[in-house]
Structures are given as structure tokens and as C-alpha cells.
Write a protein that holds these residues in place. Structure first.
Motif, PDB file in Angstrom:
ATOM      1  N   VAL A  12      27.243   7.732  64.881  1.00 30.25           N
ATOM      2  CA  VAL A  12      26.781   9.047  64.409  1.00 30.25           C
ATOM      3  C   VAL A  12      27.084   9.226  62.925  1.00 30.25           C
ATOM      4  CG1 VAL A  12      27.205  11.534  64.643  1.00 30.25           C
ATOM      5  CG2 VAL A  12      26.919  10.137  66.672  1.00 30.25           C
ATOM      6  N   LEU A  13      28.256   8.785  62.497  1.00 31.75           N
ATOM      7  CA  LEU A  13      28.606   8.884  61.078  1.00 31.75           C
ATOM      8  C   LEU A  13      27.680   8.047  60.205  1.00 31.75           C
ATOM      9  CD1 LEU A  13      32.467   8.906  60.759  1.00 31.75           C
ATOM     10  CD2 LEU A  13      30.865  10.403  59.624  1.00 31.75           C
ATOM     11  N   ASN A  49      30.596  19.671  55.786  1.00 31.13           N
ATOM     12  CA  ASN A  49      31.744  19.946  56.652  1.00 31.13           C
ATOM     13  C   ASN A  49      31.720  19.072  57.902  1.00 31.13           C
ATOM     14  OD1 ASN A  49      32.662  21.871  54.875  1.00 31.13           O
ATOM     15  ND2 ASN A  49      31.697  23.566  55.963  1.00 31.13           N
ATOM     16  N   LEU A  50      30.534  18.875  58.477  1.00 27.25           N
ATOM     17  CA  LEU A  50      30.406  18.027  59.658  1.00 27.25           C
ATOM     18  C   LEU A  50      30.784  16.593  59.338  1.00 27.25           C
ATOM     19  CD1 LEU A  50      29.502  17.769  62.624  1.00 27.25           C
ATOM     20  CD2 LEU A  50      27.207  17.273  61.753  1.00 27.25           C
ATOM     21  N   MET A  55      34.525  12.168  59.857  1.00 29.03           N
ATOM     22  CA  MET A  55      35.292  11.111  59.202  1.00 29.03           C
ATOM     23  C   MET A  55      36.777  11.213  59.557  1.00 29.03           C
ATOM     24  SD  MET A  55      33.458  10.906  55.478  1.00 29.03           S
ATOM     25  CE  MET A  55      34.747   9.930  54.764  1.00 29.03           C
ATOM     26  N   LEU A  56      37.311  12.412  59.578  1.00 29.54           N
ATOM     27  CA  LEU A  56      38.711  12.585  59.965  1.00 29.54           C
ATOM     28  C   LEU A  56      38.941  12.159  61.411  1.00 29.54           C
ATOM     29  CD1 LEU A  56      39.582  15.989  58.255  1.00 29.54           C
ATOM     30  CD2 LEU A  56      40.353  13.707  57.595  1.00 29.54           C
ATOM     31  N   GLY A  57      37.998  12.501  62.281  1.00 28.33           N
ATOM     32  CA  GLY A  57      38.089  12.062  63.667  1.00 28.33           C
ATOM     33  C   GLY A  57      38.005  10.554  63.796  1.00 28.33           C
ATOM     34  N   PHE A  59      38.837   8.261  61.521  1.00 27.26           N
ATOM     35  CA  PHE A  59      40.072   7.649  61.040  1.00 27.26           C
ATOM     36  C   PHE A  59      41.244   7.910  61.991  1.00 27.26           C
ATOM     37  CE2 PHE A  59      38.001   7.820  56.728  1.00 27.26           C
ATOM     38  CZ  PHE A  59      37.812   6.445  56.658  1.00 27.26           C
ATOM     39  N   SER A  60      41.258   9.073  62.619  1.00 31.77           N
ATOM     40  CA  SER A  60      42.315   9.364  63.592  1.00 31.77           C
ATOM     41  C   SER A  60      42.222   8.417  64.787  1.00 31.77           C
ATOM     42  CB  SER A  60      42.211  10.806  64.078  1.00 31.77           C
ATOM     43  OG  SER A  60      42.373  11.695  63.006  1.00 31.77           O
ATOM     44  N   PHE A  61      41.002   8.213  65.289  1.00 35.06           N
ATOM     45  CA  PHE A  61      40.824   7.265  66.378  1.00 35.06           C
ATOM     46  C   PHE A  61      41.182   5.854  65.949  1.00 35.06           C
ATOM     47  CE2 PHE A  61      38.095  10.388  68.604  1.00 35.06           C
ATOM     48  CZ  PHE A  61      38.660  10.277  69.870  1.00 35.06           C
ATOM     49  N   ALA A  62      40.825   5.474  64.730  1.00 34.17           N
ATOM     50  CA  ALA A  62      41.130   4.126  64.247  1.00 34.17           C
ATOM     51  C   ALA A  62      42.636   3.900  64.174  1.00 34.17           C
ATOM     52  CB  ALA A  62      40.491   3.910  62.880  1.00 34.17           C
ATOM     53  N   VAL A  63      43.365   4.874  63.663  1.00 37.96           N
ATOM     54  CA  VAL A  63      44.821   4.741  63.577  1.00 37.96           C
ATOM     55  C   VAL A  63      45.438   4.716  64.972  1.00 37.96           C
ATOM     56  CG1 VAL A  63      46.922   5.922  62.831  1.00 37.96           C
ATOM     57  CG2 VAL A  63      45.001   5.710  61.266  1.00 37.96           C
ATOM     58  N   PHE A  64      44.975   5.602  65.829  1.00 40.09           N
ATOM     59  CA  PHE A  64      45.516   5.651  67.195  1.00 40.09           C
ATOM     60  C   PHE A  64      45.250   4.356  67.943  1.00 40.09           C
ATOM     61  CE2 PHE A  64      45.086   6.675  71.717  1.00 40.09           C
ATOM     62  CZ  PHE A  64      46.359   7.138  71.956  1.00 40.09           C
TER      63      PHE A  64
END
Length: 69
Positions: A12-13, A49-50, A55-57, A59-64
Motif C-alpha cells: 500500500v505504501l 498524513n496517511l 510509514m511509521l506503522g 517501521f514499527s512492524f519492521a523493528v518488531f
């Protein structure tokens, strides 16, 4: 399950970034652009904003997923 969400989020990104076209078409548009430093329209602001939230989501998933492996 989280990897599937991460893959869907990345697709989607990529699609969202490729669909967004730049407002200017080079140096020729500086003479015709009336609101060069003005605020973006509400639709453009929503897409900005979307994109930031996705993007924050991502990167959060990637780190997790990196730390959970």
C-alpha cells in the motif's frame, strides 16, 4: 499474521507513493505557480498524513519483526 500485515502495508505504501505526482513540472512552473509557499489542499494534506502514519506503522512492524526473530 504480522508478516502478512507488514507485506500488505508495504504494498500500500509503494502504491501510494507511486500514485502521488509532484505539483511542479520543473523550473517552468515557478512563473505559473501562484501559491508556491501556500498551504496544501485538504486532500493533499490527508495524503501526507496517511503516508506518514503508514510509514511509521511500517517501521514499527519492521523493528518488531526484527527483534522477535
Amino acid at each position: 499474521m504480522l508478516k502478512i500485515i507488514w507485506v500488505i502495508l508495504s504494498i500500500v505504501l509503494i502504491g501510494l507513493i507511486f500514485l502521488r505526482t509532484p505539483q511542479n513540472q520543473g523550473l517552468a512552473s515557478f512563473s505559473t505557480k501562484s501559491n508556491l509557499l501556500g498551504s496544501p489542499s485538504s486532500a493533499e494534506q490527508f495524503l501526507n498524513n496517511l503516508t506518514i502514519v503508514l510509514m511509521l506503522g511500517y517501521f514499527s512492524f519492521a523493528v518488531f519483526l526484527n527483534f522477535s526473530s
